[in-house]
Motif scaffolding. Structure first.
Motif, PDB file in Angstrom:
ATOM      1  N   GLU A 144      89.911 -24.310  15.110  1.00  0.00           N
ATOM      2  CA  GLU A 144      90.515 -25.608  15.444  1.00  0.00           C
ATOM      3  C   GLU A 144      89.466 -26.471  16.142  1.00  0.00           C
ATOM      4  N   THR A 145      89.067 -27.574  15.513  1.00  0.00           N
ATOM      5  CA  THR A 145      88.005 -28.391  16.121  1.00  0.00           C
ATOM      6  C   THR A 145      88.521 -29.722  16.677  1.00  0.00           C
ATOM      7  N   ILE A 146      89.781 -30.073  16.419  1.00  0.00           N
ATOM      8  CA  ILE A 146      90.266 -31.401  16.843  1.00  0.00           C
ATOM      9  C   ILE A 146      90.881 -31.357  18.246  1.00  0.00           C
ATOM     10  N   PHE A 147      91.786 -30.428  18.464  1.00  0.00           N
ATOM     11  CA  PHE A 147      92.459 -30.346  19.767  1.00  0.00           C
ATOM     12  C   PHE A 147      92.210 -28.989  20.404  1.00  0.00           C
ATOM     13  N   GLU A 148      91.855 -29.009  21.688  1.00  0.00           N
ATOM     14  CA  GLU A 148      91.796 -27.735  22.412  1.00  0.00           C
ATOM     15  C   GLU A 148      93.248 -27.331  22.669  1.00  0.00           C
ATOM     16  N   ASN A 149      93.492 -26.081  22.854  1.00  0.00           N
ATOM     17  CA  ASN A 149      94.848 -25.652  23.221  1.00  0.00           C
ATOM     18  C   ASN A 149      95.886 -25.865  22.118  1.00  0.00           C
ATOM     19  N   ARG A 150      95.441 -25.892  20.848  1.00  0.00           N
ATOM     20  CA  ARG A 150      96.452 -26.028  19.807  1.00  0.00           C
ATOM     21  C   ARG A 150      96.710 -24.674  19.149  1.00  0.00           C
ATOM     22  N   PHE A 151      96.862 -23.665  19.979  1.00  0.00           N
ATOM     23  CA  PHE A 151      97.102 -22.312  19.474  1.00  0.00           C
ATOM     24  C   PHE A 151      98.355 -21.722  20.122  1.00  0.00           C
ATOM     25  N   MET A 152      99.243 -22.590  20.572  1.00  0.00           N
ATOM     26  CA  MET A 152     100.397 -22.050  21.299  1.00  0.00           C
ATOM     27  C   MET A 152     101.354 -21.265  20.420  1.00  0.00           C
ATOM     28  N   HIS A 153     101.236 -21.485  19.117  1.00  0.00           N
ATOM     29  CA  HIS A 153     102.078 -20.724  18.194  1.00  0.00           C
ATOM     30  C   HIS A 153     101.635 -19.265  18.091  1.00  0.00           C
ATOM     31  N   VAL A 154     100.408 -18.975  18.547  1.00  0.00           N
ATOM     32  CA  VAL A 154      99.872 -17.612  18.375  1.00  0.00           C
ATOM     33  C   VAL A 154     100.753 -16.583  19.094  1.00  0.00           C
ATOM     34  N   GLN A 155     101.089 -16.880  20.339  1.00  0.00           N
ATOM     35  CA  GLN A 155     101.915 -15.931  21.107  1.00  0.00           C
ATOM     36  C   GLN A 155     103.281 -15.731  20.470  1.00  0.00           C
ATOM     37  N   GLU A 156     103.832 -16.829  19.937  1.00  0.00           N
ATOM     38  CA  GLU A 156     105.169 -16.732  19.339  1.00  0.00           C
ATOM     39  C   GLU A 156     105.105 -15.992  18.004  1.00  0.00           C
ATOM     40  N   LEU A 157     104.038 -16.253  17.224  1.00  0.00           N
ATOM     41  CA  LEU A 157     103.885 -15.515  15.953  1.00  0.00           C
ATOM     42  C   LEU A 157     103.725 -14.019  16.243  1.00  0.00           C
ATOM     43  N   ALA A 158     103.064 -13.723  17.363  1.00  0.00           N
ATOM     44  CA  ALA A 158     102.880 -12.307  17.741  1.00  0.00           C
ATOM     45  C   ALA A 158     104.234 -11.647  17.998  1.00  0.00           C
ATOM     46  N   ARG A 159     105.199 -12.418  18.496  1.00  0.00           N
ATOM     47  CA  ARG A 159     106.541 -11.857  18.740  1.00  0.00           C
ATOM     48  C   ARG A 159     107.206 -11.423  17.438  1.00  0.00           C
ATOM     49  N   LEU A 160     106.754 -12.030  16.323  1.00  0.00           N
ATOM     50  CA  LEU A 160     107.314 -11.639  15.019  1.00  0.00           C
ATOM     51  C   LEU A 160     106.488 -10.517  14.379  1.00  0.00           C
ATOM     52  N   GLY A 161     105.442 -10.068  15.091  1.00  0.00           N
ATOM     53  CA  GLY A 161     104.646  -8.948  14.586  1.00  0.00           C
ATOM     54  C   GLY A 161     103.286  -9.334  14.038  1.00  0.00           C
ATOM     55  N   ALA A 162     102.892 -10.617  14.192  1.00  0.00           N
ATOM     56  CA  ALA A 162     101.576 -11.039  13.678  1.00  0.00           C
ATOM     57  C   ALA A 162     100.467 -10.454  14.545  1.00  0.00           C
ATOM     58  N   ASP A 163      99.311 -10.236  13.905  1.00  0.00           N
ATOM     59  CA  ASP A 163      98.141  -9.703  14.621  1.00  0.00           C
ATOM     60  C   ASP A 163      97.060 -10.783  14.611  1.00  0.00           C
ATOM     61  N   ILE A 164      97.006 -11.571  15.681  1.00  0.00           N
ATOM     62  CA  ILE A 164      96.064 -12.697  15.748  1.00  0.00           C
ATOM     63  C   ILE A 164      95.230 -12.557  17.019  1.00  0.00           C
ATOM     64  N   ARG A 165      93.915 -12.610  16.841  1.00  0.00           N
ATOM     65  CA  ARG A 165      93.039 -12.496  18.017  1.00  0.00           C
ATOM     66  C   ARG A 165      92.308 -13.812  18.226  1.00  0.00           C
ATOM     67  N   LEU A 166      92.392 -14.350  19.442  1.00  0.00           N
ATOM     68  CA  LEU A 166      91.773 -15.639  19.737  1.00  0.00           C
ATOM     69  C   LEU A 166      90.418 -15.458  20.390  1.00  0.00           C
ATOM     70  N   ASN A 167      89.476 -16.273  19.937  1.00  0.00           N
ATOM     71  CA  ASN A 167      88.164 -16.270  20.569  1.00  0.00           C
ATOM     72  C   ASN A 167      87.734 -17.728  20.680  1.00  0.00           C
ATOM     73  N   GLY A 168      88.010 -18.331  21.826  1.00  0.00           N
ATOM     74  CA  GLY A 168      87.706 -19.759  22.012  1.00  0.00           C
ATOM     75  C   GLY A 168      88.507 -20.604  21.040  1.00  0.00           C
ATOM     76  N   ASP A 169      87.789 -21.382  20.219  1.00  0.00           N
ATOM     77  CA  ASP A 169      88.495 -22.276  19.293  1.00  0.00           C
ATOM     78  C   ASP A 169      88.782 -21.613  17.941  1.00  0.00           C
ATOM     79  N   THR A 170      88.585 -20.288  17.875  1.00  0.00           N
ATOM     80  CA  THR A 170      88.738 -19.606  16.587  1.00  0.00           C
ATOM     81  C   THR A 170      89.784 -18.494  16.669  1.00  0.00           C
ATOM     82  N   ALA A 171      90.609 -18.438  15.648  1.00  0.00           N
ATOM     83  CA  ALA A 171      91.621 -17.374  15.563  1.00  0.00           C
ATOM     84  C   ALA A 171      91.256 -16.449  14.407  1.00  0.00           C
ATOM     85  N   LEU A 172      91.270 -15.158  14.679  1.00  0.00           N
ATOM     86  CA  LEU A 172      91.095 -14.166  13.610  1.00  0.00           C
ATOM     87  C   LEU A 172      92.477 -13.622  13.309  1.00  0.00           C
ATOM     88  N   VAL A 173      92.917 -13.854  12.086  1.00  0.00           N
ATOM     89  CA  VAL A 173      94.277 -13.452  11.720  1.00  0.00           C
ATOM     90  C   VAL A 173      94.190 -12.217  10.827  1.00  0.00           C
TER      91      VAL A 173
END
Ligand code: UD1
Length: 428
Positions: free
Chosen positions: A335-364
């Motif tokens: 994500e290069t436009i907005f910082e902090n635009r990863f708030m869905h990550v925690q919620e997707l994790a509640r559904l069982g998603a495996d997403i790892r955040l590293n700064g502005d990059t998400a590894l899904v």
């Protein structure tokens, strides 16, 4: 407070009608403040943000009317809204209204251009980052305005009116481009806007301004040249189809291995999105007046970075991430436009998603299956990513705080239910 319940597993099949774009509708409505004649906007989406902006425009003295629907008309066909700002009764946009919708800050441009003064509340904090307004203020200063910030309000004055100028944006900003463009239409002389946003919604507004009598060249490019005119007139303009809604339903269809036709969609506004979906294994057929999306149940990982148009839109980042939670490998989403635009990550994790955040990059890391759970909508695009994930999850997902969705997606649960989703809204 309303909730949405989704029981996942159904395959989506059928047609979904794409509405007019929220991000075009809002600045188009604001452009009505530039003229004392009536601006008629057709193909308007039915959204909470549109209703709120009508209220804000009425506060400035504009009359707004919503034309009724004929019996038997397509329930998803757009509305017609007429806005007549014969006289501007009040050049103040108060905190109570602006704080509820950031885009209403944009009234600053037309009010200043037409009335030579405006007092508009700063929009305040936002869930997806700090979102400053420095580019807007610098552009209006370039056009000759005196700008101060007093008690949380931007106070702008331009004795004798605005004058043309060369405006160079340090970074692409959709909102600052809208404001500078609208203000320049009524400024004396020529304005050059460099590094202007090229988003299709900016182009749509520019075309409407030309119908209103503005003199703009370079539309669709990153350099806009505007010859100021004394006054603008009324016009009729259809709102561009929503490319973000289109991309969202395309991903929802792919997520369920479905076959969905998106009618009214504009493929030419999705040049950076459709190839990514094809790379993910989704079949896309570009058709006259829409597109057809077919998934086969297998989703391949992709590597994407958000960019201003014509790059991959930040407004589809969360939805793509939801789709990639079921890919057969690891996706990289930056994500290069907005910082902090990863708030869905925690919620997707509640559904069982495996997403790892590293700064502005998400590894899904794609997983075998998702499981329904109660989740919380945090912002407009984040909340719809949870809907996409829930459509493929086993069991029931309860989405809370759905007012975020109502801001930007017209009749989402009705559109999805009509193509086979098990989805319902529960009030209270
Ligand atoms: C618009 C869209 C939003 C979309 C965004 C980026 C509408 C109603 N909203 O928001 O859906 O996600 O474009 O495509 O059309 N910036 C500054 N200073 C400024 C202005 C912006 O630093 O004065 C920065 C922002 O913090 C951000 C970047 O510029 O990092 C782009 O933001 P901008 O294009 O202005 O977003 P909006 O117009 O608010």
């Amino acid at each position: 407070m309303d909730r949405i319940l989704i029981r996942g597993g159904n395959v989506l099949r059928g047609d979904i009608h794409i509405s007019g774009a929220k991000n075009a509708a809002l600045p188009l409505m604001i452009a009505a403040l530039l003229t004392d004649e009536t601006l008629t906007l057709t193909n308007m989406p039915r959204l909470a943000d549109v209703s709120l902006l009508r209220k804000i425009l009425r506060n400035h003295g504009a009359d707004t009317t919503l034309a009724g629907k004929r019996a038997g008309a397509n329930p998803f066909a757009g509305d017609t809204v007429r806005i007549h700002a014969g006289e501007i009764a009040d050049t103040t946009a108060p905190y109570e209204l602006v704080s509820r919708m950031r885009a209403s800050f944009w009234v600053l441009g037309p009010l200043l251009a037409r009335c030579h003064q405006a007092r508009v509340s700063l929009p305040g904090g936002c869930a997806i980052g700090t979102r400053p307004v420095d580019f807007y203020l610098k552009a209006l200063k370039d056009l000759g305005a005196d700008i101060g910030v007093e008690a949380g309000y931007v106070v702008a004055r331009a004795k004798g009116g605005l004058h043309g100028a060369r405006i160079v944006f340090p970074k692409v900003s959709v909102g600052a481009t809208h404001v500078a463009l609208m203000a320049a239409t009524l400024a004396r002389g020529e304005t050059l806007i460099e590094n202007a946003a090229r988003e299709p919604e900016v182009t749509d507004v520019a075309h409407c301004l030309v119908k209103m009598g503005a003199k703009i060249s370079g539309i669709g490019s990153s350099t806009l040249r505007i010859q100021g005119v004394e006054r603008l007139r009324g016009a009729t303009h259809p709102v561009l189809a929503d490319r973000i809604e289109t991309g969202t339903y395309a991903m929802a269809a792919a997520m369920t291995g479905g076959d969905v036709r998106l009618t009214g969609a504009r493929c030419d506004t999705l040049d950076a999105v459709l190839p990514v979906m094809e790379e993910a294994g989704v079949s896309i057929t570009r058709e006259e007046g829409g597109l057809r999306v077919r998934g086969n149940g297998v989703i391949h990982p992709v590597s994407v970075e958000t960019q201003p148009y014509p790059g991959f839109p930040t407004d589809l980042q969360a939805q793509l991430m939801a789709l990639m939670t079921r890919a057969d490998g690891v996706s990289t989403i930056r994500e290069t436009i907005f910082e902090n635009r990863f708030m869905h990550v925690q919620e997707l994790a509640r559904l069982g998603a495996d997403i790892r955040l590293n700064g502005d990059t998400a590894l899904v890391h794609g997983v075998d299956h998702l499981t329904g759970a109660p989740v919380m909508a945090t912002d407009l695009r984040a909340s719809v990513s949870l809907v996409i994930a829930a459509l493929a999850a086993e069991g029931e997902t309860e989405l809370n705080r759905v007012y975020h969705l109502d801001r930007g997606f017209e009749a989402l649960e009705k559109k999805l239910a009509a193509v086979g989703a098990d989805i319902e809204r529960v009030s209270g």
